[in-house]
Design a protein around this motif. Structure first.
Motif, PDB file in Angstrom:
ATOM      1  N   GLN A 164      41.606  36.975  29.066  1.00  0.00           N
ATOM      2  CA  GLN A 164      40.637  36.186  30.226  1.00  0.00           C
ATOM      3  C   GLN A 164      41.237  35.368  31.019  1.00  0.00           C
ATOM      4  OE1 GLN A 164      37.319  36.926  30.604  1.00  0.00           O
ATOM      5  NE2 GLN A 164      37.970  38.677  29.452  1.00  0.00           N
ATOM      6  N   ILE A 165      42.433  34.782  30.604  1.00  0.00           N
ATOM      7  CA  ILE A 165      43.183  33.791  31.406  1.00  0.00           C
ATOM      8  C   ILE A 165      43.769  34.516  32.715  1.00  0.00           C
ATOM      9  CG2 ILE A 165      45.129  31.978  31.422  1.00  0.00           C
ATOM     10  CD1 ILE A 165      44.565  31.463  28.424  1.00  0.00           C
ATOM     11  N   PRO A 166      44.720  35.502  32.539  1.00  0.00           N
ATOM     12  CA  PRO A 166      44.952  36.190  33.956  1.00  0.00           C
ATOM     13  C   PRO A 166      44.077  36.861  34.464  1.00  0.00           C
ATOM     14  CG  PRO A 166      46.121  37.123  31.928  1.00  0.00           C
ATOM     15  CD  PRO A 166      45.547  36.047  31.306  1.00  0.00           C
ATOM     16  N   ALA A 167      43.137  37.350  33.722  1.00  0.00           N
ATOM     17  CA  ALA A 167      42.144  38.390  34.331  1.00  0.00           C
ATOM     18  C   ALA A 167      40.875  37.463  35.118  1.00  0.00           C
ATOM     19  CB  ALA A 167      41.687  39.455  33.316  1.00  0.00           C
ATOM     20  N   ARG A 168      40.453  36.641  34.379  1.00  0.00           N
ATOM     21  CA  ARG A 168      39.411  35.833  34.895  1.00  0.00           C
ATOM     22  C   ARG A 168      39.389  34.594  35.336  1.00  0.00           C
ATOM     23  NH1 ARG A 168      38.716  40.389  35.968  1.00  0.00           N
ATOM     24  NH2 ARG A 168      36.831  41.873  35.261  1.00  0.00           N
ATOM     25  N   ARG A 169      40.563  33.614  34.955  1.00  0.00           N
ATOM     26  CA  ARG A 169      40.533  32.430  34.985  1.00  0.00           C
ATOM     27  C   ARG A 169      41.451  31.781  36.116  1.00  0.00           C
ATOM     28  NH1 ARG A 169      38.041  30.159  30.380  1.00  0.00           N
ATOM     29  NH2 ARG A 169      36.450  31.896  29.493  1.00  0.00           N
ATOM     30  N   ILE A 170      42.523  32.647  36.278  1.00  0.00           N
ATOM     31  CA  ILE A 170      43.684  32.109  37.289  1.00  0.00           C
ATOM     32  C   ILE A 170      43.482  32.848  38.690  1.00  0.00           C
ATOM     33  CG2 ILE A 170      45.993  31.561  37.817  1.00  0.00           C
ATOM     34  CD1 ILE A 170      44.839  29.766  35.441  1.00  0.00           C
ATOM     35  N   ASP A 171      43.403  32.316  39.593  1.00  0.00           N
ATOM     36  CA  ASP A 171      43.460  33.119  41.093  1.00  0.00           C
ATOM     37  C   ASP A 171      44.491  34.034  41.046  1.00  0.00           C
ATOM     38  OD1 ASP A 171      43.723  34.091  43.655  1.00  0.00           O
ATOM     39  OD2 ASP A 171      43.360  31.873  44.748  1.00  0.00           O
ATOM     40  N   PRO A 172      44.105  35.293  41.168  1.00  0.00           N
ATOM     41  CA  PRO A 172      45.326  36.515  41.066  1.00  0.00           C
ATOM     42  C   PRO A 172      46.181  36.322  42.150  1.00  0.00           C
ATOM     43  CG  PRO A 172      42.882  37.365  41.770  1.00  0.00           C
ATOM     44  CD  PRO A 172      42.658  36.031  41.287  1.00  0.00           C
ATOM     45  N   VAL A 173      45.950  35.716  43.266  1.00  0.00           N
ATOM     46  CA  VAL A 173      46.630  35.456  44.392  1.00  0.00           C
ATOM     47  C   VAL A 173      48.309  34.799  44.032  1.00  0.00           C
ATOM     48  CG1 VAL A 173      47.299  34.511  46.569  1.00  0.00           C
ATOM     49  CG2 VAL A 173      45.010  35.824  46.082  1.00  0.00           C
ATOM     50  N   HIS A 174      47.728  33.908  42.752  1.00  0.00           N
ATOM     51  CA  HIS A 174      49.042  33.290  42.430  1.00  0.00           C
ATOM     52  C   HIS A 174      49.493  33.647  40.926  1.00  0.00           C
ATOM     53  CE1 HIS A 174      48.283  30.390  45.376  1.00  0.00           C
ATOM     54  NE2 HIS A 174      46.924  30.337  45.106  1.00  0.00           N
ATOM     55  N   GLY A 175      48.366  34.421  40.042  1.00  0.00           N
ATOM     56  CA  GLY A 175      49.113  34.972  39.051  1.00  0.00           C
ATOM     57  C   GLY A 175      49.384  34.387  37.766  1.00  0.00           C
ATOM     58  N   ALA A 176      49.049  34.790  36.706  1.00  0.00           N
ATOM     59  CA  ALA A 176      49.314  34.617  35.383  1.00  0.00           C
ATOM     60  C   ALA A 176      49.764  35.455  34.453  1.00  0.00           C
ATOM     61  CB  ALA A 176      48.326  33.707  34.626  1.00  0.00           C
ATOM     62  N   VAL A 177      50.663  35.307  33.394  1.00  0.00           N
ATOM     63  CA  VAL A 177      50.775  36.033  32.501  1.00  0.00           C
ATOM     64  C   VAL A 177      50.584  35.292  30.910  1.00  0.00           C
ATOM     65  CG1 VAL A 177      52.662  37.377  31.086  1.00  0.00           C
ATOM     66  CG2 VAL A 177      52.554  37.325  33.519  1.00  0.00           C
ATOM     67  N   CYS A 178      49.964  36.028  30.120  1.00  0.00           N
ATOM     68  CA  CYS A 178      49.577  35.442  28.761  1.00  0.00           C
ATOM     69  C   CYS A 178      50.058  36.538  27.738  1.00  0.00           C
ATOM     70  CB  CYS A 178      48.346  35.032  28.751  1.00  0.00           C
ATOM     71  SG  CYS A 178      47.882  34.246  27.094  1.00  0.00           S
ATOM     72  N   LEU A 179      51.152  36.290  27.040  1.00  0.00           N
ATOM     73  CA  LEU A 179      51.781  37.316  26.143  1.00  0.00           C
ATOM     74  C   LEU A 179      51.612  36.653  24.792  1.00  0.00           C
ATOM     75  CD1 LEU A 179      53.637  39.837  25.952  1.00  0.00           C
ATOM     76  CD2 LEU A 179      55.127  37.937  25.183  1.00  0.00           C
ATOM     77  N   VAL A 180      51.113  37.540  23.975  1.00  0.00           N
ATOM     78  CA  VAL A 180      51.168  37.128  22.325  1.00  0.00           C
ATOM     79  C   VAL A 180      52.068  38.044  21.989  1.00  0.00           C
ATOM     80  CG1 VAL A 180      50.002  37.552  20.224  1.00  0.00           C
ATOM     81  CG2 VAL A 180      48.721  36.497  22.225  1.00  0.00           C
ATOM     82  N   GLY A 181      53.407  37.498  21.434  1.00  0.00           N
ATOM     83  CA  GLY A 181      54.560  38.077  21.052  1.00  0.00           C
ATOM     84  C   GLY A 181      54.905  38.346  19.520  1.00  0.00           C
ATOM     85  N   GLY A 182      53.922  37.752  18.830  1.00  0.00           N
ATOM     86  CA  GLY A 182      53.930  37.939  17.367  1.00  0.00           C
ATOM     87  C   GLY A 182      52.638  37.599  16.526  1.00  0.00           C
TER      88      GLY A 182
END
Ligand SMILES: [Zn+2]
Length: 388
Positions: free
Chosen positions: A225-243
């Protein structure tokens, strides 16, 4: 560029040509003898020797800063930063000068170091107006960051650094193309660790447990939800669960489950918002499953912001020298050079190379002439910073 900047650039490029053969040889020596983060002392010694300007000052334990070129020292200096560390990667390039022993310059730092030596020695040869500082920085690839430590130590103030310039080889850019982007270039990156506490028990009695695995699975999805619905997509965000880790048996509900990951943002205000949202989403998701969660956030690199004036000047100079220059390259990669950009006018440029593979790949090997290009780019950054 002013007439004097054009004349200086011409003199620097002529002086640089005298340095390139030994710089290319140095690059191969460095490549053959990589040292990983925190263990860079041998690499530092090689580079300091090649600079031929004395031992310099210690920087962040295994690093060093060496001043070259007379100039008017009271007016400060311009720092050229090069990273000392290699990666724990087993080289697979197959060249005669490949590293053995499980470490490798798979991020091009061998090229950056050799180019920095060539550029600094060229500046020294022509007696340029301001001294240059070879900022030989350890621990770019790991935490705690060498750049953060150097900034916190006050070393940049002690040497009177007026600007910090860097360049990085970049296989995502066409060979011989240079990216000089004003403003934001790389994302911030912060790491997180989530621990969900539930109530373990027997798999056959699910109504008696509070299952942290199901809660954590839901958290991983909800975090998108953070990149998809909370942060303006113009500026973008990546939330990665790596483990992810939880449990040891197919018929036992464990009492806790753990996830690790990272958050990447371009803007400082988004960085703060995303951190708040992360905690809120994790806690609320865990609660929906009758569990409780702890979040540990570790500050990493800030976003890397190029000084617009420096970027415009360097881009114009490189364009005038015949380079194909682009000014809109940005990525969600991160570099601890960003710490310098928080403290001083800073400029990180990206040099397109054909390295046969991506950065950090065991087959990545930029050609020797990348040393020449990176050195020319660093000189353009130095001249741009002189005018500031
Ligand atoms: Zn790198």
């Amino acid at each position: 560029m002013t007439g004097s900047a054009v004349a200086l650039t011409g003199a620097l490029r002529a002086a640089l040509r005298e340095e390139l053969d030994s710089a290319r040889a140095l690059r191969r020596r460095l490549h053959a003898h990589p040292r990983v983060s925190g263990d860079e002392a041998d690499t530092t010694d090689l580079v300091v020797d090649a600079l031929g300007a004395g031992p310099g000052l210690p920087a962040a334990e295994t690093g060093r800063v060496v001043l070259l070129g007379g100039g008017r020292a009271a007016e400060g200096c311009i720092a050229l930063r090069a990273e000392l560390d290699a990666l724990p990667v087993t080289e697979a390039t197959g060249v005669a000068w490949a590293a053995t022993g499980g470490a490798m310059h798979a991020c091009g730092h061998d090229v950056h170091l050799a180019a920095t030596v060539a550029a600094c020695r060229a500046i020294d040869r022509v007696g340029a107006p301001l001294p240059v500082a070879a900022l030989l920085q350890p621990r770019e690839e790991t935490a705690p960051s060498g750049a953060r430590e150097i900034v916190a130590s006050g070393l940049l103030d002690a040497i009177g650094a007026r600007a910090v310039v860097g360049a990085h080889v970049q296989p995502h850019i066409d060979a011989r193309r240079i990216a000089v982007t004003p403003g934001l270039v790389n994302a911030s990156v912060d790491e997180f660790e989530i621990t969900v506490h539930g109530g373990g028990g027997h798999a056959g009695y699910p109504h008696t447990v509070r299952d942290p695995v199901v809660a954590l699975a839901s958290i991983v999805l909800n975090l998108q939800q953070i990149p998809a619905r909370r942060i303006d997509p113009v500026h973008g965000a990546v939330c990665l669960v790596g483990g992810l880790s939880a449990g040891t048996a197919p018929n036992v509900v464990p009492s806790s489950a753990r996830a690790i990951g990272s958050l990447r943002l371009m803007r400082a205000e988004d960085r703060q918002q995303a951190a708040r949202e992360l905690v809120e989403i994790v806690e609320a998701s865990a609660a929906a499953y009758g569990c409780r969660a702890d979040v540990r956030l570790v500050d990493g690199e800030p976003a890397l912001r190029n000084d617009p004036t420096l970027a415009h000047r360097a881009a114009a100079a490189l364009h005038a020298e015949g380079y194909d220059v682009v000014t809109d390259f940005r990525s969600f990669g991160a570099d601890d050079f960003a710490h310098y950009s928080e403290r001083l006018p800073a400029l990180m440029m990206f040099v397109g190379v054909d390295g046969g593979a991506g950065l950090h790949d065991p087959r990545f090997l930029p050609p020797d002439d990348a040393v020449d290009t990176v050195a020319e780019v660093l000189l353009a950054g130095y001249v741009a910073a002189l005018a500031g």
